[in-house]
Scaffold this motif. Structure first.
Motif, PDB file in Angstrom:
ATOM      1  N   THR A 343       0.845  -1.207   0.000  1.00  0.00           N
ATOM      2  CA  THR A 343       0.000   0.000   0.000  1.00  0.00           C
ATOM      3  C   THR A 343       0.869   1.242   0.000  1.00  0.00           C
ATOM      4  OG1 THR A 343      -0.097   0.047   2.420  1.00  0.00           O
ATOM      5  CG2 THR A 343      -1.829  -1.175   1.285  1.00  0.00           C
ATOM      6  N   TRP A 351      -2.024  -4.410  -8.747  1.00  0.00           N
ATOM      7  CA  TRP A 351      -2.851  -4.498  -7.545  1.00  0.00           C
ATOM      8  C   TRP A 351      -2.690  -3.284  -6.648  1.00  0.00           C
ATOM      9  CZ3 TRP A 351      -6.801  -7.252  -7.990  1.00  0.00           C
ATOM     10  CH2 TRP A 351      -6.785  -8.347  -8.850  1.00  0.00           C
ATOM     11  N   VAL A 354      -5.152  -0.952  -8.227  1.00  0.00           N
ATOM     12  CA  VAL A 354      -6.523  -1.325  -7.848  1.00  0.00           C
ATOM     13  C   VAL A 354      -6.795  -0.899  -6.413  1.00  0.00           C
ATOM     14  CG1 VAL A 354      -8.082  -3.260  -7.435  1.00  0.00           C
ATOM     15  CG2 VAL A 354      -6.668  -3.229  -9.481  1.00  0.00           C
ATOM     16  N   GLY A 355      -5.812  -1.119  -5.529  1.00  0.00           N
ATOM     17  CA  GLY A 355      -5.981  -0.731  -4.138  1.00  0.00           C
ATOM     18  C   GLY A 355      -6.179   0.769  -3.982  1.00  0.00           C
ATOM     19  N   LEU A 631      -5.941  -7.001   0.066  1.00  0.00           N
ATOM     20  CA  LEU A 631      -6.180  -6.997  -1.378  1.00  0.00           C
ATOM     21  C   LEU A 631      -4.871  -7.103  -2.142  1.00  0.00           C
ATOM     22  CD1 LEU A 631      -7.974  -6.605  -3.865  1.00  0.00           C
ATOM     23  CD2 LEU A 631      -7.833  -4.137  -3.489  1.00  0.00           C
ATOM     24  N   GLY A 632      -3.879  -6.339  -1.717  1.00  0.00           N
ATOM     25  CA  GLY A 632      -2.591  -6.368  -2.412  1.00  0.00           C
ATOM     26  C   GLY A 632      -1.901  -7.713  -2.295  1.00  0.00           C
ATOM     27  N   THR A 634      -3.321 -10.739  -1.766  1.00  0.00           N
ATOM     28  CA  THR A 634      -4.033 -11.887  -2.340  1.00  0.00           C
ATOM     29  C   THR A 634      -4.511 -11.659  -3.762  1.00  0.00           C
ATOM     30  OG1 THR A 634      -6.177 -11.137  -1.483  1.00  0.00           O
ATOM     31  CG2 THR A 634      -4.853 -12.568  -0.060  1.00  0.00           C
ATOM     32  N   GLY A 635      -4.445 -10.411  -4.249  1.00  0.00           N
ATOM     33  CA  GLY A 635      -4.989 -10.127  -5.574  1.00  0.00           C
ATOM     34  C   GLY A 635      -4.390 -10.999  -6.659  1.00  0.00           C
ATOM     35  N   GLY A 636      -3.065 -11.131  -6.649  1.00  0.00           N
ATOM     36  CA  GLY A 636      -2.409 -11.924  -7.675  1.00  0.00           C
ATOM     37  C   GLY A 636      -2.753 -13.394  -7.610  1.00  0.00           C
ATOM     38  N   THR A 639      -6.491 -14.006  -8.565  1.00  0.00           N
ATOM     39  CA  THR A 639      -6.704 -13.880 -10.007  1.00  0.00           C
ATOM     40  C   THR A 639      -6.124 -15.080 -10.749  1.00  0.00           C
ATOM     41  OG1 THR A 639      -6.648 -11.476  -9.839  1.00  0.00           O
ATOM     42  CG2 THR A 639      -6.313 -12.421 -12.015  1.00  0.00           C
ATOM     43  N   THR A 675     -13.468 -13.244  -9.843  1.00  0.00           N
ATOM     44  CA  THR A 675     -12.102 -12.818  -9.537  1.00  0.00           C
ATOM     45  C   THR A 675     -11.811 -11.396 -10.001  1.00  0.00           C
ATOM     46  OG1 THR A 675     -11.364 -13.874 -11.587  1.00  0.00           O
ATOM     47  CG2 THR A 675     -11.201 -15.163  -9.582  1.00  0.00           C
ATOM     48  N   SER A 680     -11.999  -8.429  -6.522  1.00  0.00           N
ATOM     49  CA  SER A 680     -11.021  -7.345  -6.692  1.00  0.00           C
ATOM     50  C   SER A 680     -11.604  -5.970  -6.402  1.00  0.00           C
ATOM     51  CB  SER A 680     -10.474  -7.364  -8.128  1.00  0.00           C
ATOM     52  OG  SER A 680      -9.920  -8.623  -8.430  1.00  0.00           O
TER      53      SER A 680
END
Length: 707
Positions: A343, A351, A354-355, A631-632, A634-636, A639, A675, A680
């Motif tokens: 972050t 990501w 996106v965050g 989010l950062g 687990t995002g990868g 997806t 996803t 996301s």
């Protein structure tokens, strides 16, 4: 732990799994031995068609499935055609897999001939029909076209369509997963370790399923077999991706592979077990179904998921412990290196962007995402999921479907597939007259073992005349055969059979109606009932699991709401594609049910991956930072897991079965939607907007905003 044990233990785990794979591997090709694709095998015991099917054996010498041979020549038949047909009758009568053969039946227009060959009860329908087709093809004079159709013909075509489910389906799925993993990890070794884990889980599950099916504990058909392969490969890969992600993080913090393994297992055990347990409980809700095909999928899928969880938490950690950092070559994690910044302005990557979007405008993000999903869901208004004709089950070429069309052109459409009426022998003539009076019934006869043709005319309706024998009576009942004017799998035939049931009930309240059409009606009606019952139960059970896992009430309600909206969007888009792009005739009632169970259960998997990490980060950094860091982190992996699962389910589309093609599209599209949009954007934004209230009533809801 002694160093020697640290070496022996993972080696022993790998050896055990390799032994299981070596034993279970050969059973992948043998599962067809314990499978059946006969529609009557999956009816509920309470269905009228089931009772008639069982009792019909008492009235006939030939109790197998009928194969209908139809011969056609444009411009009219000649003497050579009639001679060839007589020769076909003689050759079929000599076959051991044929129980009885009717005389040659000419059509009224003189352009076609019909022969009904009833197979033996013990014959393999697919093999027997192929043999019948070979006999017919060898006897044809030039210009005479022949088709083998009827219930046996359709079953044979269905069996042939499922023939690729062992090799082709699995091969396509594994290649797709391998390509995706190589692209994601940019490593030649790690994808092979993940696939080894998934294939080992599959062989273990097949071994258990084969043993249960061989013992008669579960019933397996082609669709259950195909879904098991896809589900295990997809789920095992998903769980493996979560573990490999945690292990890579742990290798940065720990010098030894053993310490990194312990840390990775601590971080991944809860989400993997919770995710697998949620799917297991979800699919086991299918045991509430009255259809044996649905009941079978429940425990079979649960076995597959349990094997996936076990392999991801034992075999994969052991393999990675053997290879350690080399498994990630050429991008090996270095001990003591910094973790990626998740972050803040220093964070880089997709990501991080996106965050920042979610963090700046959480309410706008979740409102727009929800509206987009609801718009997609409007396609549900046109969904037709109340059953499809048997002739449309196979996508592509089908000799049985072509033959049924020819048969309907020259004979009553229901020839060879009569409706069966089981009723009181003392009311035989009354029942026969009532049946003959129903619109859509062409003729009525009664089963008679002593008659040359196996039936005798009854009542004052069609095919009157002096009977050559008395109808067979068993337990005070007779069996009437009603030839329908329309093809047995048509909507018109279903309307006739429903009217037939109402009519005979007025004459004999204990009378039952069965046969091919009645089987389809009972299957579809039961499927609709199951769908109405099971979907709310699955939602309730999964909600309870999420409440226990997240120690919250609000967050689980948010997650359940998100998967409902996502499922509606996926099915709505599917309905539009099926109707307006692919031109499908409709869908089986089980398509929404199976799609729901898989999308909700597997969608909750990604919720669990996300929210367990969010909860972990929230405990350390507070609600806002916890959501963005979760989010950062687990995002990868989410997806990647979603793309893998979508690709494996999309592989079902290579099997030319309408049901599987539709499941493939809805689940694959729904997983991608989950996803890309739900996990996301929608869920993180909504949890961020709710702030501490998302964790009510747990202690997280009472923590300060920033820590």
């Amino acid at each position: 732990m002694p160093r020697s044990l640290r070496i022996v233990l993972p080696a022993l785990v790998v050896l055990v799994w390799l032994t299981v794979a070596a034993i279970g591997g050969p059973f992948s090709g043998r599962i067809a031995e314990v499978s059946t694709n006969d529609p009557t095998a999956f009816l509920p015991a309470s269905a009228d068609a089931t009772a008639v099917q069982e009792r019909s054996r008492d009235f006939r010498d030939a109790t197998g499935v009928p194969a209908v041979v139809v011969l056609e020549r444009d411009g009219g038949l000649d003497d050579a055609d009639t001679t060839a047909a007589a020769g076909i009758v003689d050759r079929l009568a000599d076959r051991q897999d044929v129980d009885a053969v009717s005389p040659v039946i000419p059509s009224e227009d003189g352009d076609a001939l019909e022969i009904v060959a009833t197979l033996t009860a013990s014959a393999d329908t697919g093999d027997a029909v192929e043999a019948v087709r070979a006999v017919v093809a060898d006897a044809l004079p030039d210009g005479l076209r022949a088709y083998v159709t009827g219930p046996a013909g359709f079953t044979a075509d269905l069996t042939a369509a499922f023939a690729g489910i062992d090799g082709l389906l699995l091969g396509v799925a594994l290649v797709a997963v391998l390509v995706i993993l190589v692209v994601v990890y940019r490593s030649p070794l790690l994808p092979l370790l993940v696939l080894t884990t998934a294939v080992s889980a599959l062989t273990a599950s097949i071994l258990v399923v084969w043993a249960l099916a061989d013992a008669g504990v579960v019933t397996v058909n082609g669709q259950v077999q195909g879904i098991l392969s896809i589900l295990v490969i997809g789920a095992a890969t998903d769980y493996a991706l979560l573990y490999t992600s945690r292990y890579r993080e742990a290798l940065r913090d720990h010098r030894t592979g053993w310490d990194a393994t312990k840390a990775a297992l601590r971080g991944s055990l809860e989400p993997i077990v919770a995710s697998g347990g949620t799917v297991v409980v979800g699919v086991l809700c299918l045991l509430l179904s009255d259809l044996d095909s649905n009941k079978a999928l429940g425990p079979v899928a649960a076995i597959g998921i349990a094997a996936s969880v076990l392999a991801a938490l034992t075999l994969l950690p052991a393999l990675l412990l053997c290879f350690r950092r080399a498994a990630y070559w050429p991008l090996r994690p270095v001990h003591g290196s910094a973790h990626p910044v998740l972050t803040g302005p220093e964070a880089r990557g997709a990501w991080a962007r996106v965050g920042r979007l979610v963090g700046r405008r959480p309410r706008t993000v979740w409102v727009v995402s929800t509206l987009a999903l609801l718009v997609m869901g409007t396609g549900l208004l046109g969904l037709r999921a109340d059953g499809v004709p048997q002739s449309d089950l196979v996508v592509g070429q089908s000799q049985a479907r072509d033959g049924q069309a020819v048969l309907a052109d020259h004979f009553p459409g229901g020839s060879g597939s009569p409706a069966l009426v089981l009723g009181d022998a003392d009311r035989t003539d009354e029942l026969a007259d009532a049946v003959a009076g129903v619109d859509g019934v062409e003729a009525v006869v009664a089963a008679a073992e002593e008659a040359p043709a196996g039936t005798v005319p009854v009542g004052d309706g069609p095919r009157g005349g002096a009977p050559v024998a008395d109808p067979t009576v068993s337990r005070g009942q007779v069996l009437l055969e009603a030839t329908l004017a329309d093809p047995a799998d048509s909507a018109a035939a279903e309307r006739t059979v429903r009217e037939l049931r109402s009519t005979v009930e007025r004459v004999d309240p204990g009378a039952l109606v069965g046969g091919v059409t009645a089987t389809a009606i009972d299957t579809d009606d039961t499927g609709i009932r199951d769908r109405t019952l099971i979907i709310p139960v699955v939602l309730g059970v999964i909600l309870l699991i999420l409440v226990l896992l997240l120690r919250s009430v609000v967050a689980p309600l948010v997650l359940i709401g998100s998967v409902i909206v996502s499922f509606a969007a996926a099915l709505g888009v599917g309905a539009l594609v099926f109707d307006h792009v692919l031109g499908f005739p409709g869908a089986d009632p089980a398509v929404p049910l199976y799609s729901f169970v898989f999308l909700v259960a597997l969608g909750v998997d990604y919720n669990i991956f996300l929210m367990t990490r969010v909860r972990e980060e929230t405990l350390r950094h507070g609600p806002r930072e916890g959501v963005l860091r979760g989010l950062g982190a687990t995002g990868g992996v989410i997806t990647s897991a979603g793309v893998v699962l979508a690709a494996t389910f999309a592989a079902l589309g290579v099997i030319p079965i309408l049901f599987l093609v539709q499941i493939a599209f809805v689940v694959a599209f729904g997983v991608l939607l989950d996803t890309v949009v739900v996990r996301s954007l929608l869920v993180p934004a909504l949890v961020l907007d709710l702030d501490r209230r998302a964790w009510w009533p747990s202690r997280l809801s009472r923590r300060p905003r920033d820590m």
